[in-house]
Motif scaffolding. Sequence first.
Motif, PDB file in Angstrom:
ATOM      1  N   SER A   5       0.842  -1.191   0.000  1.00 38.72           N
ATOM      2  CA  SER A   5       0.000   0.000   0.000  1.00 38.72           C
ATOM      3  C   SER A   5       0.884   1.250   0.000  1.00 38.72           C
ATOM      4  N   PRO A   6       0.364   2.361  -0.461  1.00 38.95           N
ATOM      5  CA  PRO A   6       1.176   3.595  -0.487  1.00 38.95           C
ATOM      6  C   PRO A   6       1.689   4.005   0.899  1.00 38.95           C
ATOM      7  N   LEU A   7       0.917   3.699   1.919  1.00 39.64           N
ATOM      8  CA  LEU A   7       1.351   4.049   3.265  1.00 39.64           C
ATOM      9  C   LEU A   7       2.588   3.248   3.663  1.00 39.64           C
ATOM     10  N   ASN A   8       2.643   1.993   3.261  1.00 35.24           N
ATOM     11  CA  ASN A   8       3.827   1.183   3.563  1.00 35.24           C
ATOM     12  C   ASN A   8       5.054   1.704   2.819  1.00 35.24           C
ATOM     13  N   TRP A   9       4.884   2.157   1.591  1.00 40.00           N
ATOM     14  CA  TRP A   9       6.008   2.733   0.858  1.00 40.00           C
ATOM     15  C   TRP A   9       6.491   4.001   1.543  1.00 40.00           C
ATOM     16  N   TRP A  10       5.558   4.785   2.035  1.00 34.73           N
ATOM     17  CA  TRP A  10       5.913   6.016   2.725  1.00 34.73           C
ATOM     18  C   TRP A  10       6.709   5.714   3.994  1.00 34.73           C
ATOM     19  N   PHE A  11       6.262   4.728   4.772  1.00 35.90           N
ATOM     20  CA  PHE A  11       6.991   4.344   5.988  1.00 35.90           C
ATOM     21  C   PHE A  11       8.368   3.786   5.661  1.00 35.90           C
ATOM     22  N   PHE A  13      10.188   4.607   3.051  1.00 39.09           N
ATOM     23  CA  PHE A  13      10.981   5.768   2.661  1.00 39.09           C
ATOM     24  C   PHE A  13      11.452   6.549   3.887  1.00 39.09           C
ATOM     25  N   ILE A  14      10.552   6.796   4.825  1.00 41.25           N
ATOM     26  CA  ILE A  14      10.902   7.518   6.052  1.00 41.25           C
ATOM     27  C   ILE A  14      11.941   6.741   6.847  1.00 41.25           C
TER      28      ILE A  14
END
Length: 52
Positions: A5-11, A13-14
């Motif tokens: 999910s996009p949220l997992n990619w964001w995490f 990346f962070i």
Amino acid sequence: MPQMSPLNWWFLFIYFVTLLILFSIINYYIVFYSSPMSEKNIFHKKSLNWKW
């Protein structure tokens, strides 16, 4: 293979950006650079006595 999910990619990346920043900070403070002014600036002038 399931998609992330996009949220997992964001995490993810962070997480990697945080690791990069921490690694850079640790490397900056762990290396002790000797300042050029702390060393003695003694230049030995070689005198040449020409005997003609």
